[in-house]
Design a protein around this motif. Structure first.
Motif, PDB file in Angstrom:
ATOM      1  N   GLN A  48       0.598   6.851   3.774  1.00 29.13           N
ATOM      2  CA  GLN A  48       0.675   5.434   4.166  1.00 29.13           C
ATOM      3  C   GLN A  48       0.167   5.245   5.587  1.00 29.13           C
ATOM      4  O   GLN A  48      -0.544   4.285   5.876  1.00 29.13           O
ATOM      5  CB  GLN A  48       2.114   4.940   4.073  1.00 29.13           C
ATOM      6  CG  GLN A  48       2.631   4.752   2.684  1.00 29.13           C
ATOM      7  CD  GLN A  48       4.114   4.402   2.691  1.00 29.13           C
ATOM      8  OE1 GLN A  48       4.843   4.758   3.619  1.00 29.13           O
ATOM      9  NE2 GLN A  48       4.567   3.745   1.632  1.00 29.13           N
ATOM     10  N   TYR A  49       0.529   6.161   6.476  1.00 28.39           N
ATOM     11  CA  TYR A  49       0.117   6.055   7.872  1.00 28.39           C
ATOM     12  C   TYR A  49      -1.394   6.182   8.004  1.00 28.39           C
ATOM     13  O   TYR A  49      -2.030   5.435   8.745  1.00 28.39           O
ATOM     14  CB  TYR A  49       0.823   7.125   8.704  1.00 28.39           C
ATOM     15  CG  TYR A  49       0.622   6.965  10.187  1.00 28.39           C
ATOM     16  CD1 TYR A  49       1.232   5.922  10.876  1.00 28.39           C
ATOM     17  CD2 TYR A  49      -0.177   7.852  10.898  1.00 28.39           C
ATOM     18  CE1 TYR A  49       1.053   5.779  12.241  1.00 28.39           C
ATOM     19  CE2 TYR A  49      -0.367   7.707  12.254  1.00 28.39           C
ATOM     20  CZ  TYR A  49       0.257   6.663  12.925  1.00 28.39           C
ATOM     21  OH  TYR A  49       0.068   6.509  14.271  1.00 28.39           O
ATOM     22  N   HIS A  52      -2.906   3.012   6.877  1.00 31.28           N
ATOM     23  CA  HIS A  52      -2.635   1.999   7.893  1.00 31.28           C
ATOM     24  C   HIS A  52      -3.643   2.102   9.045  1.00 31.28           C
ATOM     25  O   HIS A  52      -4.164   1.105   9.508  1.00 31.28           O
ATOM     26  CB  HIS A  52      -1.201   2.175   8.402  1.00 31.28           C
ATOM     27  CG  HIS A  52      -0.868   1.414   9.634  1.00 31.28           C
ATOM     28  ND1 HIS A  52      -0.655   0.052   9.611  1.00 31.28           N
ATOM     29  CD2 HIS A  52      -0.700   1.806  10.917  1.00 31.28           C
ATOM     30  CE1 HIS A  52      -0.380  -0.349  10.846  1.00 31.28           C
ATOM     31  NE2 HIS A  52      -0.403   0.700  11.659  1.00 31.28           N
TER      32      HIS A  52
END
Length: 56
Positions: A48-49, A52
């Protein structure tokens, strides 16, 4: 009949491409990267990071 039984017993066995320890390490890595939240990555999973950061 005898020949059929003999051939079935002596055929080569199928082998698994991964050992059990390799399976566990892949599973552990998959869990760590996709499901376990990392507190130093804005409380996101590493995947997810990364998404992002790529979106920004």
């Amino acid at each position: 009949m005898f020949l059929r039984g003999y051939l079935l017993k002596n055929r080569p066995k199928k082998r698994c491409p991964f050992s059990f320890s390799r399976y566990l390490s892949i599973r552990r890595l998959r869990y760590s990267n996709n499901y376990r939240y990392q507190w130093n990555l804005k409380k996101m999973t590493p995947i997810q990071y990364r998404r992002h950061l790529q979106a920004a």
